[in-house]
Motif scaffolding. Structure first.
Motif, PDB file in Angstrom:
ATOM      1  N   GLN A  76      37.009  44.389 -14.702  1.00  0.00           N
ATOM      2  CA  GLN A  76      35.560  44.232 -14.814  1.00  0.00           C
ATOM      3  C   GLN A  76      34.958  45.564 -15.237  1.00  0.00           C
ATOM      4  N   ALA A  77      34.442  45.585 -16.429  1.00  0.00           N
ATOM      5  CA  ALA A  77      33.817  46.794 -16.978  1.00  0.00           C
ATOM      6  C   ALA A  77      34.767  47.988 -16.907  1.00  0.00           C
ATOM      7  N   GLY A  78      36.048  47.745 -17.201  1.00  0.00           N
ATOM      8  CA  GLY A  78      37.037  48.814 -17.180  1.00  0.00           C
ATOM      9  C   GLY A  78      37.539  49.174 -15.795  1.00  0.00           C
ATOM     10  N   HIS A  79      37.067  48.438 -14.793  1.00  0.00           N
ATOM     11  CA  HIS A  79      37.470  48.681 -13.402  1.00  0.00           C
ATOM     12  C   HIS A  79      38.476  47.600 -13.007  1.00  0.00           C
ATOM     13  N   PHE A  80      39.711  48.014 -12.711  1.00  0.00           N
ATOM     14  CA  PHE A  80      40.759  47.067 -12.349  1.00  0.00           C
ATOM     15  C   PHE A  80      40.869  46.969 -10.826  1.00  0.00           C
ATOM     16  N   TYR A  81      40.965  45.753 -10.322  1.00  0.00           N
ATOM     17  CA  TYR A  81      41.194  45.588  -8.886  1.00  0.00           C
ATOM     18  C   TYR A  81      41.811  44.214  -8.630  1.00  0.00           C
ATOM     19  N   ILE A  82      42.280  44.029  -7.399  1.00  0.00           N
ATOM     20  CA  ILE A  82      42.917  42.784  -6.985  1.00  0.00           C
ATOM     21  C   ILE A  82      42.084  42.139  -5.884  1.00  0.00           C
ATOM     22  N   GLU A  83      41.830  40.857  -6.025  1.00  0.00           N
ATOM     23  CA  GLU A  83      41.220  40.063  -4.961  1.00  0.00           C
ATOM     24  C   GLU A  83      42.262  39.058  -4.489  1.00  0.00           C
ATOM     25  N   GLU A  84      42.369  38.885  -3.174  1.00  0.00           N
ATOM     26  CA  GLU A  84      43.323  37.934  -2.620  1.00  0.00           C
ATOM     27  C   GLU A  84      42.639  37.006  -1.636  1.00  0.00           C
ATOM     28  N   GLY A  85      43.177  35.801  -1.527  1.00  0.00           N
ATOM     29  CA  GLY A  85      42.640  34.836  -0.576  1.00  0.00           C
ATOM     30  C   GLY A  85      43.726  33.912  -0.084  1.00  0.00           C
ATOM     31  N   VAL A  86      43.536  33.389   1.121  1.00  0.00           N
ATOM     32  CA  VAL A  86      44.475  32.450   1.725  1.00  0.00           C
ATOM     33  C   VAL A  86      43.687  31.250   2.222  1.00  0.00           C
ATOM     34  N   LYS A  87      44.123  30.049   1.843  1.00  0.00           N
ATOM     35  CA  LYS A  87      43.500  28.807   2.306  1.00  0.00           C
ATOM     36  C   LYS A  87      44.593  27.873   2.837  1.00  0.00           C
ATOM     37  N   ARG A  88      44.219  27.049   3.804  1.00  0.00           N
ATOM     38  CA  ARG A  88      45.157  26.073   4.354  1.00  0.00           C
ATOM     39  C   ARG A  88      45.104  24.801   3.515  1.00  0.00           C
ATOM     40  N   HIS A  89      46.280  24.298   3.127  1.00  0.00           N
ATOM     41  CA  HIS A  89      46.388  23.095   2.303  1.00  0.00           C
ATOM     42  C   HIS A  89      47.327  22.095   2.943  1.00  0.00           C
ATOM     43  N   LEU A  90      47.214  20.849   2.477  1.00  0.00           N
ATOM     44  CA  LEU A  90      48.118  19.784   2.891  1.00  0.00           C
ATOM     45  C   LEU A  90      48.673  19.122   1.645  1.00  0.00           C
ATOM     46  N   ALA A  91      49.996  19.003   1.566  1.00  0.00           N
ATOM     47  CA  ALA A  91      50.651  18.360   0.424  1.00  0.00           C
ATOM     48  C   ALA A  91      51.509  17.202   0.922  1.00  0.00           C
ATOM     49  N   VAL A  92      51.579  16.138   0.127  1.00  0.00           N
ATOM     50  CA  VAL A  92      52.464  15.013   0.405  1.00  0.00           C
ATOM     51  C   VAL A  92      53.556  15.013  -0.659  1.00  0.00           C
ATOM     52  N   LEU A  93      54.801  15.050  -0.207  1.00  0.00           N
ATOM     53  CA  LEU A  93      55.954  15.120  -1.103  1.00  0.00           C
ATOM     54  C   LEU A  93      56.676  13.789  -1.148  1.00  0.00           C
ATOM     55  N   ASN A  94      57.003  13.362  -2.335  1.00  0.00           N
ATOM     56  CA  ASN A  94      57.882  12.214  -2.544  1.00  0.00           C
ATOM     57  C   ASN A  94      59.146  12.745  -3.192  1.00  0.00           C
ATOM     58  N   LYS A  95      60.206  12.863  -2.390  1.00  0.00           N
ATOM     59  CA  LYS A  95      61.430  13.540  -2.820  1.00  0.00           C
ATOM     60  C   LYS A  95      61.062  14.959  -3.229  1.00  0.00           C
ATOM     61  N   ASN A  96      61.233  15.330  -4.483  1.00  0.00           N
ATOM     62  CA  ASN A  96      60.919  16.684  -4.920  1.00  0.00           C
ATOM     63  C   ASN A  96      59.647  16.745  -5.756  1.00  0.00           C
ATOM     64  N   ASN A  97      58.780  15.766  -5.586  1.00  0.00           N
ATOM     65  CA  ASN A  97      57.530  15.740  -6.330  1.00  0.00           C
ATOM     66  C   ASN A  97      56.345  15.793  -5.368  1.00  0.00           C
ATOM     67  N   ILE A  98      55.357  16.601  -5.698  1.00  0.00           N
ATOM     68  CA  ILE A  98      54.128  16.651  -4.914  1.00  0.00           C
ATOM     69  C   ILE A  98      53.172  15.614  -5.486  1.00  0.00           C
ATOM     70  N   VAL A  99      52.868  14.592  -4.672  1.00  0.00           N
ATOM     71  CA  VAL A  99      52.041  13.486  -5.161  1.00  0.00           C
ATOM     72  C   VAL A  99      50.585  13.624  -4.715  1.00  0.00           C
ATOM     73  N   GLU A 100      50.336  14.437  -3.698  1.00  0.00           N
ATOM     74  CA  GLU A 100      48.974  14.706  -3.252  1.00  0.00           C
ATOM     75  C   GLU A 100      48.893  16.135  -2.758  1.00  0.00           C
ATOM     76  N   ASP A 101      47.742  16.770  -2.984  1.00  0.00           N
ATOM     77  CA  ASP A 101      47.519  18.110  -2.459  1.00  0.00           C
ATOM     78  C   ASP A 101      46.020  18.330  -2.358  1.00  0.00           C
ATOM     79  N   TYR A 102      45.588  18.842  -1.199  1.00  0.00           N
ATOM     80  CA  TYR A 102      44.171  19.156  -1.067  1.00  0.00           C
ATOM     81  C   TYR A 102      43.982  20.242  -0.020  1.00  0.00           C
ATOM     82  N   GLU A 103      42.872  20.949  -0.176  1.00  0.00           N
ATOM     83  CA  GLU A 103      42.516  21.990   0.786  1.00  0.00           C
ATOM     84  C   GLU A 103      42.053  21.352   2.082  1.00  0.00           C
ATOM     85  N   ILE A 104      42.455  21.937   3.213  1.00  0.00           N
ATOM     86  CA  ILE A 104      41.963  21.505   4.516  1.00  0.00           C
ATOM     87  C   ILE A 104      40.728  22.341   4.824  1.00  0.00           C
ATOM     88  N   PRO A 105      39.539  21.750   4.748  1.00  0.00           N
ATOM     89  CA  PRO A 105      38.324  22.551   4.980  1.00  0.00           C
ATOM     90  C   PRO A 105      38.216  22.946   6.439  1.00  0.00           C
TER      91      PRO A 105
END
Length: 292
Positions: A76-105
């Motif tokens: 940003q305007a020649g200024h480099f930095y890192i932003e990080e975040g962590v959110k809790r999610h829930l995924a439903v797996l069918n064998k090796n495929n993710i069929v649903e995924d959403y954030e847990i608010p």
């Protein structure tokens, strides 16, 4: 396939597919859209899915509750930095495929909404209220960066940990405690109990507005006036009940605050929280410079 590898591949694929960064898709895409609105070019995104709990639903289906950690490397305007975040999610797996995924608010019903009227005065106030404390902003920010995504075992860990974390940062910067054992007086912590202002977002906001001893602060009118080590309070619904607190740890390329926080653990997050699921158009902020 290992669940963590599967989750990471899923997100890398999704990010590649969603080149339009649609606001209504995920918090990562909302964040990138907001970053670009601020003139920040996202150079690279790194993602990792850390499984927390796996439940077998059937022979082919599993439910995975996991932490999605994303790192945004930006310019940003020649200024480099890192932003990080962590959110809790829930995924439903069918064998090796993710069929649903959403954030847990966050469950807003679980966020403490305790209204406390503080007694800022006692019989010793006359002697103490004019004493100044030396606030070491560098040490407060160091602590905030050290523990942004983990928990200091010297303190209790709360489900809604935002204010507990900010209080720890303030304490690391040398803010003096006072008021024990009265939980509605002062700002203090010990291993058995603590003041409401130590751990309840609404209580810390009102404490900072009125304290004339111990930990003190001055309210200012705009975020840009804050420095690393200062505090921002958030009333997401604009209903007079303050839900969240963050600590300023840096400035972006345009001089706007970047904050760290717990509950939804965040590192160098842009201060407005427009990318949060808790954000509403009625949001209110309070800006506090820490110190006498």
């Amino acid at each position: 396939m290992n669940a963590r590898v599967l989750l990471r591949q899923f997100w890398l694929r999704r990010l590649e597919e969603k080149k339009g960064w649609k606001r209504d898709w995920s918090w990562i895409h909302r964040k990138v859209a907001l970053l670009e609105e601020r003139g920040a070019k996202v150079v690279r995104i790194s993602v990792d899915g850390i499984p927390d709990r796996i439940i077998t639903l059937s022979s082919n289906h599993q439910q995975v509750e996991y932490l999605l950690r994303a790192s945004f490397f930006m310019n940003q305007a020649g200024h480099f930095y890192i932003e990080e975040g962590v959110k809790r999610h829930l995924a439903v797996l069918n064998k090796n495929n993710i069929v649903e995924d959403y954030e847990i608010p966050l469950d807003k019903a679980k966020v403490a909404k305790q209204l406390v009227q503080f007694d800022h005065h006692d019989e010793e106030q006359e002697e103490r209220e004019h004493l100044r404390f030396e606030y070491n902003r560098h040490q407060a920010v160091q602590y905030a960066n050290r523990w942004w995504n983990s928990y200091n075992p010297d303190y209790r860990h709360f489900t809604d940990d935002c204010t507990n974390y900010i209080s720890q940062c303030l304490r690391a910067g040398g803010a003096p405690m006072w008021g024990s054992p009265n939980r509605s007086k002062g700002w203090w912590y010990n291993h058995r109990t603590w003041s409401f202002s130590w751990a309840v977002a609404n209580s810390l906001r009102w404490y900072l507005s009125g304290s004339t001893q111990g930990l003190q602060a001055t309210e200012v009118s705009e975020a840009r006036a804050l420095m690393p080590g200062d505090v921002i309070c958030y009333d997401f619904e604009g209903d007079g009940v303050w839900n969240h607190n963050t600590m300023v740890v840096a400035k972006d390329g345009l001089g706007e605050p970047l904050v760290n926080a717990h509950t939804s653990n965040s590192y160098h997050r842009y201060w407005t929280y427009e990318d949060s699921t808790a954000y509403t158009p009625n949001i209110q902020y309070k800006f506090f410079q820490i110190g006498n």
